[in-house]
Design a protein around this motif. Structure first.
Motif, PDB file in Angstrom:
ATOM      1  N   LEU A 124      26.790  18.417  52.956  1.00 55.88           N
ATOM      2  CA  LEU A 124      25.648  17.288  53.718  1.00 55.88           C
ATOM      3  C   LEU A 124      25.277  17.400  54.859  1.00 55.88           C
ATOM      4  CD1 LEU A 124      26.245  14.176  51.609  1.00 55.88           C
ATOM      5  CD2 LEU A 124      25.527  16.275  51.083  1.00 55.88           C
ATOM      6  N   PRO A 172      18.545  11.456  51.594  1.00 56.03           N
ATOM      7  CA  PRO A 172      17.825  10.825  50.735  1.00 56.03           C
ATOM      8  C   PRO A 172      17.352   9.772  50.145  1.00 56.03           C
ATOM      9  CG  PRO A 172      18.111  12.921  49.768  1.00 56.03           C
ATOM     10  CD  PRO A 172      19.065  13.020  50.198  1.00 56.03           C
ATOM     11  N   TRP A 184      17.680   8.622  46.677  1.00 58.01           N
ATOM     12  CA  TRP A 184      18.355   8.563  45.691  1.00 58.01           C
ATOM     13  C   TRP A 184      19.453   8.771  45.815  1.00 58.01           C
ATOM     14  CZ3 TRP A 184      20.526  13.607  44.030  1.00 58.01           C
ATOM     15  CH2 TRP A 184      20.284  14.325  45.352  1.00 58.01           C
ATOM     16  N   LEU A 185      20.200   9.881  46.532  1.00 54.44           N
ATOM     17  CA  LEU A 185      21.964  10.186  46.615  1.00 54.44           C
ATOM     18  C   LEU A 185      22.372   8.777  47.623  1.00 54.44           C
ATOM     19  CD1 LEU A 185      23.543  12.675  46.463  1.00 54.44           C
ATOM     20  CD2 LEU A 185      22.990  13.157  48.538  1.00 54.44           C
ATOM     21  N   ALA A 231      23.268   6.537  44.937  1.00 54.69           N
ATOM     22  CA  ALA A 231      24.265   6.704  43.825  1.00 54.69           C
ATOM     23  C   ALA A 231      25.630   7.084  45.020  1.00 54.69           C
ATOM     24  CB  ALA A 231      24.402   7.946  43.761  1.00 54.69           C
ATOM     25  N   LEU A 232      25.343   6.433  46.009  1.00 53.37           N
ATOM     26  CA  LEU A 232      26.932   6.918  46.752  1.00 53.37           C
ATOM     27  C   LEU A 232      27.158   5.032  47.203  1.00 53.37           C
ATOM     28  CD1 LEU A 232      26.611  10.124  48.102  1.00 53.37           C
ATOM     29  CD2 LEU A 232      27.843   9.757  45.877  1.00 53.37           C
ATOM     30  N   TYR A 251       4.974   5.456  51.143  1.00 51.72           N
ATOM     31  CA  TYR A 251       5.109   4.376  50.309  1.00 51.72           C
ATOM     32  C   TYR A 251       5.994   3.452  50.556  1.00 51.72           C
ATOM     33  CZ  TYR A 251       3.611   8.513  47.749  1.00 51.72           C
ATOM     34  OH  TYR A 251       3.087   9.584  46.450  1.00 51.72           O
ATOM     35  N   HIS A 310       0.575   3.790  49.324  1.00 51.36           N
ATOM     36  CA  HIS A 310       0.333   4.335  48.241  1.00 51.36           C
ATOM     37  C   HIS A 310      -0.478   3.294  47.609  1.00 51.36           C
ATOM     38  CE1 HIS A 310       1.127   5.619  44.397  1.00 51.36           C
ATOM     39  NE2 HIS A 310       0.272   6.799  44.487  1.00 51.36           N
TER      40      HIS A 310
END
Lengths: 167, 194
Positions: free
Chosen positions: A4, A22, A24-25, A28-29, A67, A122
């Motif tokens: 990583l 990122p 999303w990672l 998750a962690l 965003y 956005h």
């Protein structure tokens, strides 16, 4: 998990290493697994929070975080105690900026649209376009022209001459 | 970096939101699937190497699993968004797609389109007490039975419902029944004049 960190050479990540992941990672962690703890990214740190609190209407959100609101919303569960201030920041920013978005979407000319929306993120762009469409529909209705059928947008583009037809 | 190819697919859909449906990105999808297979294999190896109660490989497995789910989500989003666009095409163009759009679909998508088309047609026929009602017709409530239209490109002979044949040449105007020329207006062959 050493891969990583592209600058590190070891096979495993050392405890206490700081790196950018990122969203999303990180999600998750992060919160449930307790493998990483998250800090707010640049666009939401103390300095930018101060700027947004001072006057949110002139900030270039497109440049800061395209965003902004959506990103902020997904960050909420990750950052723990800072989530409260972040949440307030998001709503306050939108409250301050909404008037400007609505005003420009209903009153600006076709040519100016690009200039106006250059600073919008956005979500604000979506609002801007919806506002414009509604305004145009209303104008059509007032002119008693809304029964007129128009061609589909995608066929207008396919009407352009192709390279094979020219030669 | 993990999941980069999958993000590319999503970006492609986002960029082409207002324009034409882009070609099915076979190459990219394959790369994502390959990445997923590799991740799954690595995870499988690590799981097999783990002795019960040992947590040494746990973070790595967790990470790869997250990437797997992320890739899956991106792929499904890509496919589903394409399907939605294809569904809209049915309402715009009718059951025959122009060749320049059709070539951008992959085989399963063409099959799906045909099936959707058939379903819609069957449903349309079952409406209106047996006489059938074309739902894609009259999207806006029509005001007159006849409309004046200007021809924007050469189309050739066109048979109106009553059996008359008109020749549609560029820059000619005609007075035609709304019901029969509606489709051509939508396709950009004719333009409605008021």
């Amino acid at each position: 998990m050493g891969y990583l960190d592209s600058s590190g050479r070891s096979k495993d990540l050392e405890k206490g290493t700081k790196l950018e992941l990122p969203l999303w990672l990180a999600a998750a962690l992060g919160p449930r697994r307790k493998l990483v703890t998250c800090h707010l990214p640049r666009a939401f740190n103390e300095r930018y929070r101060e700027i947004l609190r001072a006057d949110a209407t002139i900030v270039d959100l497109q440049g800061l975080a395209p965003y902004f609101y959506e990103f902020g919303r997904h960050l909420l569960p990750l950052v723990g105690a800072e989530g409260v201030t972040l949440g307030q920041l998001l709503t306050e920013t939108l409250k301050q900026r909404l008037r400007r978005v609505m005003d420009s979407s209903l009153h600006c000319l076709e040519d100016d649209a690009a200039v106006h929306k250059a600073r919008f993120d956005h979500l604000e762009r979506t609002l801007f376009h919806t506002g414009r469409r509604m305004y145009q529909d209303h104008q059509l209705w007032l002119a008693r022209r809304c029964h007129i059928i128009t061609s589909i947008a995608s066929t207008e583009q396919s009407g352009k001459r192709k390279l094979s037809e020219i030669s | 970096m993990l999941g980069e190819k999958a993000l590319e697919l999503i970006k492609e859909m986002e960029r082409s939101k207002d324009g034409k449906l882009p070609a099915y990105n076979d190459n990219c999808v394959r790369l994502v699937l390959e990445e997923m297979t590799a991740l799954f294999q690595q995870n499988q190896d690590d799981v097999n190497a783990t002795v019960a109660g040992e947590a040494q490989y746990y973070p790595g497995i967790r990470l790869r699993h997250a990437s797997l789910e992320r890739n899956k989500r991106c792929l499904l989003a890509y496919l589903y968004n394409r399907l939605e666009r294809i569904r809209d095409l049915r309402w715009d163009f009718g059951n025959i797609l122009p060749p320049e759009i059709r070539e951008n679909l992959c085989d399963p998508e063409i099959e799906w389109f045909a099936r959707y088309s058939k379903n819609l047609a069957t449903y349309s026929r079952s409406l209106g007490e047996g006489s059938g009602l074309d739902l894609t017709h009259d999207i806006k409530p029509p005001k007159n039975i006849y409309v004046e239209v200007r021809c924007l490109k050469d189309y050739g002979e066109f048979e109106v419902e009553e059996g008359d044949v008109v020749v549609l040449q560029k820059n000619t105007t005609h007075y035609l029944p709304m019901s029969s020329c509606q489709h051509l207006i939508r396709l950009g062959v004719l333009q409605q004049v008021d």
